[in-house]
Design a protein around this motif. Structure first.
Motif, PDB file in Angstrom:
ATOM      1  N   LYS A 226      19.550  81.533  81.340  1.00 42.79           N
ATOM      2  CA  LYS A 226      18.466  81.614  80.353  1.00 42.79           C
ATOM      3  C   LYS A 226      19.032  81.694  78.937  1.00 42.79           C
TER       4      LYS A 226
ATOM      5  N   ASP B 257      17.094  82.368  76.083  1.00 39.57           N
ATOM      6  CA  ASP B 257      16.185  83.048  75.147  1.00 39.57           C
ATOM      7  C   ASP B 257      16.926  84.033  74.246  1.00 39.57           C
ATOM      8  N   ALA B 258      17.794  84.853  74.825  1.00 42.08           N
ATOM      9  CA  ALA B 258      18.514  85.844  74.017  1.00 42.08           C
ATOM     10  C   ALA B 258      19.452  85.161  73.029  1.00 42.08           C
TER      11      ALA B 258
ATOM     12  N   ARG C 140      18.991  82.208  71.670  1.00 43.38           N
ATOM     13  CA  ARG C 140      18.158  81.631  70.614  1.00 43.38           C
ATOM     14  C   ARG C 140      17.776  82.702  69.592  1.00 43.38           C
ATOM     15  N   GLN C 141      17.440  83.882  70.067  1.00 42.44           N
ATOM     16  CA  GLN C 141      17.015  84.954  69.159  1.00 42.44           C
ATOM     17  C   GLN C 141      18.158  85.370  68.230  1.00 42.44           C
TER      18      GLN C 141
ATOM     19  N   THR D  75      22.295  73.696  73.707  1.00 40.61           N
ATOM     20  CA  THR D  75      20.972  73.188  74.054  1.00 40.61           C
ATOM     21  C   THR D  75      20.829  71.687  73.760  1.00 40.61           C
TER      22      THR D  75
END
Length: 303
Positions: A156, A158-159, A161-162, A188
């Motif tokens: 994943k 998400d972290a 990206r943040q 990505t």
């Protein structure tokens, strides 16, 4: 007692002369005080630095008895285990060092990277979380490293990206932020974003050359344009060819240019040069695998 390089030494003094001086000073200290634990520790550092690992471990065992609360004894032991390719023993030694000095940020970073080297992502994440607790400031690099290990564990992003998208905080360098943004964009496959970040004036120059190489190769497209970028990068990196990492990068670039035999030879020499340090040798082997794979030698790449 110090074996470290002295900044007030004449520039003509060689490493061998410094080591001989360090050995003589440690031996003299022990002559004056035979039970001086720091003297045993200094001898251990000398033998480690000169490749006499078994002798260094003997001195460390004596230093441990005299300095039972010294984290440095265990950190040096961990460094010796790395060169002996005893990575599990290295991790155990670094864990012991942490119990003796839990606020040593360098020790925690080394421990986290050691867990990475055996692909123990949960332990690597935990070690970096402990590092965050003792290092003041935003420390985006550590948070990104945690998010990267979470990606390796879960797939994943998400972290990642943040962390990569956060604006610079007070006390944080902008170049560090742009480099993380580039790495996320490449991960990505957002090559347009990666190129925008690379063009930023504050992008770190030390990493920029190879980052441009990987972008040119990853995005494909105009072959002649990519080849020009590779040739230009090679000329730039060749200026630093005395460095281990630069030699690895030259091998990779030659592999991308289709100069298979030359690239293989360069990577093999890098592996031989790095042999005393198994983790560096692994990096060189990974580069050789990439070269084989890029040039259609899949079986050799897997080997």
């Amino acid at each position: 007692l110090s074996i470290r390089l002295s900044t007030d030494e004449p520039s003509g003094v060689s490493m061998t002369e410094r080591q001989a001086k360090g050995l003589a000073e440690a031996q003299e200290a022990l002559r004056l005080r035979p039970e001086l634990g720091e003297g045993r520790l200094a001898l251990a550092v000398y033998y480690w630095a000169t490749g006499k690992h078994d002798r260094a471990l003997v001195e460390l065992a004596q230093a441990e008895k005299l300095l039972p609360n010294s984290a440095e004894v265990w950190q040096i032991r961990g460094s010796i285990y790395r060169q002996q390719n005893k990575i599990r023993e290295r991790i155990a030694a670094l864990q012991r060092a942490e119990t003796l000095d839990p606020r040593d940020s360098n020790g925690l970073l080394t421990l986290a990277n050691s867990f990475r080297s055996v692909r123990d992502w949960p332990e690597a994440i935990e070690a970096r979380n402990r590092l965050l607790a003792v290092v003041p400031g935003p420390d985006r690099g550590t948070r990104y490293a945690i998010a990267l290990d979470e990606f390796r564990l879960t797939g994943k992003v998400d972290a990642l990206r943040q962390v990569a998208s956060e604006p610079p905080r007070e006390g944080e360098s902008a170049p560090d932020c742009t480099e993380l943004q580039y790495r996320f964009a490449m991960l990505t496959r957002d090559f347009a974003a990666a190129e925008r970040v690379l063009r930023a004036e504050n992008y770190p120059q030390d990493d920029k050359t190879m980052d441009e190489v990987f972008l040119a190769v990853a995005r494909g497209g105009n072959r002649s344009s990519a080849q020009r970028a590779l040739i230009g990068a090679r000329q730039e990196i060749e200026k630093r060819s005395h460095e281990f990492e630069s030699n690895i990068n030259l091998a990779i670039i030659d592999g991308f240019l289709g100069q298979k035999d030359k690239a293989i030879g360069e990577a093999q020499r890098a592996i031989a040069t790095a042999a005393p340090d198994p983790l560096l040798a692994n990096d060189a082997s990974a580069a050789l695998a990439l070269i084989y794979a890029w040039n259609g030698e899949s079986d050799k790449a897997i080997d």
